[in-house]
Design a protein around this motif. Structure first.
Motif, PDB file in Angstrom:
ATOM      1  N   SER A   1       3.121  -8.297 -17.026  1.00 57.86           N
ATOM      2  CA  SER A   1       2.681  -9.675 -16.782  1.00 57.86           C
ATOM      3  C   SER A   1       1.911  -9.770 -15.458  1.00 57.86           C
ATOM      4  CB  SER A   1       3.881 -10.614 -16.780  1.00 57.86           C
ATOM      5  OG  SER A   1       4.822 -10.110 -15.855  1.00 57.86           O
ATOM      6  N   ASP A   2       2.144  -8.852 -14.518  1.00 63.31           N
ATOM      7  CA  ASP A   2       1.371  -8.916 -13.267  1.00 63.31           C
ATOM      8  C   ASP A   2       0.181  -7.937 -13.264  1.00 63.31           C
ATOM      9  OD1 ASP A   2       3.229  -6.898 -13.260  1.00 63.31           O
ATOM     10  OD2 ASP A   2       3.844  -7.154 -11.181  1.00 63.31           O
ATOM     11  N   GLY A   3      -0.273  -7.561 -14.462  1.00 65.70           N
ATOM     12  CA  GLY A   3      -1.576  -6.892 -14.554  1.00 65.70           C
ATOM     13  C   GLY A   3      -1.571  -5.372 -14.456  1.00 65.70           C
ATOM     14  N   TRP A   4      -0.415  -4.739 -14.340  1.00 65.12           N
ATOM     15  CA  TRP A   4      -0.394  -3.276 -14.267  1.00 65.12           C
ATOM     16  C   TRP A   4      -0.494  -2.695 -15.677  1.00 65.12           C
ATOM     17  CZ3 TRP A   4       0.791  -0.191  -9.747  1.00 65.12           C
ATOM     18  CH2 TRP A   4       0.980  -0.949  -8.589  1.00 65.12           C
ATOM     19  N   PHE A   5      -1.152  -1.548 -15.793  1.00 65.69           N
ATOM     20  CA  PHE A   5      -1.247  -0.870 -17.089  1.00 65.69           C
ATOM     21  C   PHE A   5      -0.053   0.075 -17.244  1.00 65.69           C
ATOM     22  CE2 PHE A   5      -2.780   2.947 -19.472  1.00 65.69           C
ATOM     23  CZ  PHE A   5      -2.797   2.348 -20.723  1.00 65.69           C
ATOM     24  N   ARG A   6       0.619  -0.056 -18.383  1.00 63.27           N
ATOM     25  CA  ARG A   6       1.767   0.826 -18.653  1.00 63.27           C
ATOM     26  C   ARG A   6       1.254   2.083 -19.341  1.00 63.27           C
ATOM     27  NH1 ARG A   6       4.864  -4.186 -20.833  1.00 63.27           N
ATOM     28  NH2 ARG A   6       5.943  -4.827 -18.948  1.00 63.27           N
ATOM     29  N   THR A   7       1.434   3.214 -18.682  1.00 62.51           N
ATOM     30  CA  THR A   7       0.757   4.435 -19.153  1.00 62.51           C
ATOM     31  C   THR A   7       1.445   5.105 -20.335  1.00 62.51           C
ATOM     32  OG1 THR A   7       2.031   5.844 -17.682  1.00 62.51           O
ATOM     33  CG2 THR A   7      -0.037   4.928 -16.804  1.00 62.51           C
ATOM     34  N   GLY A   8       2.754   4.862 -20.499  1.00 60.28           N
ATOM     35  CA  GLY A   8       3.478   5.611 -21.545  1.00 60.28           C
ATOM     36  C   GLY A   8       3.879   6.997 -21.056  1.00 60.28           C
ATOM     37  N   ASP A   9       3.553   7.313 -19.796  1.00 61.42           N
ATOM     38  CA  ASP A   9       3.983   8.593 -19.212  1.00 61.42           C
ATOM     39  C   ASP A   9       5.232   8.347 -18.378  1.00 61.42           C
ATOM     40  OD1 ASP A   9       1.968  10.069 -20.289  1.00 61.42           O
ATOM     41  OD2 ASP A   9       0.716  10.100 -18.500  1.00 61.42           O
ATOM     42  N   VAL A  10       6.173   9.276 -18.473  1.00 60.20           N
ATOM     43  CA  VAL A  10       7.379   9.187 -17.659  1.00 60.20           C
ATOM     44  C   VAL A  10       7.172  10.074 -16.433  1.00 60.20           C
ATOM     45  CG1 VAL A  10       9.857   9.650 -17.598  1.00 60.20           C
ATOM     46  CG2 VAL A  10       8.794   8.714 -19.660  1.00 60.20           C
ATOM     47  N   ALA A  11       7.430   9.495 -15.251  1.00 61.30           N
ATOM     48  CA  ALA A  11       7.150  10.233 -14.014  1.00 61.30           C
ATOM     49  C   ALA A  11       8.183   9.872 -12.960  1.00 61.30           C
ATOM     50  CB  ALA A  11       5.765   9.845 -13.508  1.00 61.30           C
ATOM     51  N   HIS A  12       8.219  10.661 -11.884  1.00 63.09           N
ATOM     52  CA  HIS A  12       8.923  10.199 -10.689  1.00 63.09           C
ATOM     53  C   HIS A  12       7.992  10.340  -9.495  1.00 63.09           C
ATOM     54  CE1 HIS A  12       9.796  14.418  -9.827  1.00 63.09           C
ATOM     55  NE2 HIS A  12      10.444  14.541 -10.973  1.00 63.09           N
ATOM     56  N   MET A  13       8.338   9.607  -8.431  1.00 59.95           N
ATOM     57  CA  MET A  13       7.484   9.601  -7.237  1.00 59.95           C
ATOM     58  C   MET A  13       8.356   9.915  -6.033  1.00 59.95           C
ATOM     59  SD  MET A  13       5.305   6.406  -5.703  1.00 59.95           S
ATOM     60  CE  MET A  13       4.154   6.173  -7.029  1.00 59.95           C
TER      61      MET A  13
END
Ligand code: ADP
Length: 547
Positions: free
Chosen positions: A417-429
């Motif tokens: 809802s706040d405009g970010w694209f959900r990549t479908g990739d699972v990651a950690h940072m």
């Protein structure tokens, strides 16, 4: 108070004129079907692209019209990357390795008015037409020196009929300039429309020293075909910098790649890991055949195994690992090593290079997971801790990230809802912002409530001396929901048993993470761009019996 700067639209005519004037002598080298080479310059590129823009306008192109191409990677294709958008059209390169039915669906979805096709690809065009695609006009590029059959237009004749006085139409930087379809590794292809602005900014980012440092001194070889994922921005990065550009035509076998690297002094090349694996095999097979200066090798599309990075380092090919998607133009991360990391041990540094790196400037990344991970029904998402281990879905935003798919009914779930694209990739940072892709959400093996990364297993397997390629999939299991099955291709003349491979993996993986089955294949099915096609493997082993 408003600033006092000019309003200067970021559009492709600026890049085209810059390349044609400032770098007129820079070369664009193309390999032809019969393995001969043609050399043109950026001055030719400028002239031909503008003439083609003029010809399209004369043919009745209207702003925003789609124009498809069905071509290998060569200078004329590069001309069209600029000629079409500089006339106000939208270039839609068709991935000619797709099945005609799929291609026809894509062409119809794009509803292109015009098609430009290499003469050598006329049979593909015929099957496309038989599968239901139609274009108002089809223009033939006599790449293989063939004839232009009746009913088609001749690209060279169209250019010859124009002069050099074309005046660009008024373009808004947010006008569409190129339309690419996702390569469909996990499902149906979807279309993304890049704007002039997004292409300029993405191309410019390639030239940043901390990204890929493309410069006028580079000789750039996009092994990735021009029709895949915006050609990874190589045409725009090359035009901005005036770098020499080398295009391989249909010849992307490792020998042709290495020959081109030697012959043209390539300093920067771009390809998926399977390309680099094949290059490594050729270098191992003929250690004395190719001598070249060290080069940078952009590698993305899937994660390269660490052993591949190590082995290529020894042979003067420095892998620059990056992550991206068609939806992200595609390059969104770069492999920046910070000064304090130079003291890391060799192994730790290689671990780092196996990660996907840092967000490039102007791009933002976050990893999201349910606010309360214990609650299966929790719908509210929160950012995962930046601890280098807590996984979640990778989300992204920035000026060259898609804000929607073109004409796609069911897409709202892909954007938050706040405009970010959900990549479908699972990651950690981690705490410094480095991301590591754990897996695609669809490829994670979901075993007894735990996740097993198929990528980690396959990349480790590909470090075994007898293994050429490996792909791991989750196969339905009556007790555990899914269990990992490893499909393995052995190197020529090498031998290994399932027990050997299990013991090898057991050195780095917990017992429950190890594949329960190893099957030996002669090849792993691939997508049209050379990635392992796990949907095909899953189909192949859908009826697998664990007994
Ligand atoms: P498709 O999703 O059909 O393969 P793309 O070519 O756009 O289409 O691929 C994007 C996907 O490729 C990403 O979502 C990610 O899963 C994978 N990918 C790209 N680069 C990397 C990388 N460096 N490491 C791991 N996965 C990657």
């Amino acid at each position: 108070m408003r600033g006092t700067m000019m309003e200067f639209p970021l559009t492709l005519p600026h890049l085209l004129d810059r390349a044609g004037f400032l770098f007129a002598r820079s070369e664009i080298v193309s390999r032809c079907p019969r393995r001969t080479t043609t050399r043109t310059t950026y001055a030719d590129f400028h002239r031909c692209a503008r003439r083609f823009a003029s010809a399209l306008t004369r043919l009745g192109l209207q702003p925003g019209d789609r124009v498809s191409t069905m071509m290998w990677s060569h200078a004329t294709h590069m001309h069209l990357f600029f000629g079409i958008p500089c006339a106000g059209g939208i270039i839609n390169p068709l991935n000619l390795r797709l099945h005609p039915q799929e291609l026809a669906a894509i062409a119809n979805h794009a509803s292109s008015r015009f098609l430009i096709v290499d003469d050598a690809l006329l049979p593909v065009y015929e099957s496309l037409r038989n599968a239901g695609a139609s274009f108002e006009k089809v223009i033939i590029n006599r790449y293989a020196g063939g004839e232009v059959p009746p009913g088609f237009l001749d690209y060279d004749e169209l250019l010859a009929a124009e002069d050099d006085n074309f005046v660009y139409p008024k373009l808004d930087e947010n006008d569409g300039a190129a339309m690419f379809f996702t390569s469909g590794t996990t499902g149906c292809s979807k279309a993304v429309v890049y704007t002039h602005r997004s292409l300029v900014l993405h191309g410019l980012s390639l030239a940043m020293a901390d990204c890929f440092a493309l410069s006028h001194n580079d000789v750039v070889l996009p092994i990735v075909p021009l029709f895949h994922a915006n050609a990874w921005g190589m045409p725009h990065g090359a035009a901005i910098t005036g770098a020499k550009f080398v295009l391989l035509g249909p010849n992307v076998d490792p020998e042709s790649i290495l020959d081109a690297i030697v012959e043209h002094g390539v300093t920067f090349a771009a390809g998926v890991p399977t390309i680099w694996l094949n290059v490594l095999c050729a270098l191992e097979k003929y250690p004395d055949r190719w001598k070249f200066a060290p080069l940078r090798a952009l590698c993305g599309g899937s994660a390269p195994p660490l052993d591949l990075i190590r082995a290529l380092d020894k042979r003067g090919i420095h892998i620059m690992h990056a992550w991206g998607m068609t939806e992200t133009s595609p390059l969104a991360t770069a492999p920046l090593i910070k000064p304090h990391m130079r003291d890391y041990s060799e192994d730790a540094l290689y671990e780092f290079r196996g990660k996907q790196g840092l967000a490039v400037p102007l791009v933002e990344l976050r990893v999201m997971r349910p606010e309360n991970p214990e609650d299966e029904n929790c719908e509210k998402a929160a950012e995962a801790p930046r601890d280098g281990k807590t996984p979640g879905e990778l989300e992204i935003r920035g000026p060259w990230i898609a804000s929607s798919y073109y004409n796609c009914p069911d897409q709202s779930h892909r954007w938050s809802s706040d405009g970010w694209f959900r990549t479908g990739d699972v990651a950690h940072m981690d705490e410094e912002g480095y991301i590591k892709i754990v897996d695609r959400e669809k490829d994670l093996v979901k075993s007894g409530g735990e996740w097993i990364s198929s990528v980690d297993l396959e990349n480790s397997l590909m470090g075994h001396p007898a293994v050429k390629e490996a792909a791991v999939i989750g196969v339905p299991h009556p007790k555990w929901q899914e269990r990992p099955l490893a499909a393995v291709v052995l190197k020529e003349g090498a031998a290994a048993t399932p027990e050997d491979l299990r013991a090898y993996l057991a050195k780095t993986f917990a017992k429950w993470q190890l594949p329960d089955a190893f099957v030996f294949l002669t090849e792993i099915p691939r997508t049209s761009v050379g990635k392992f096609k796990k949907t095909a493997l899953r189909q192949q082993f859908a009826n697998w019996s664990w007994e």
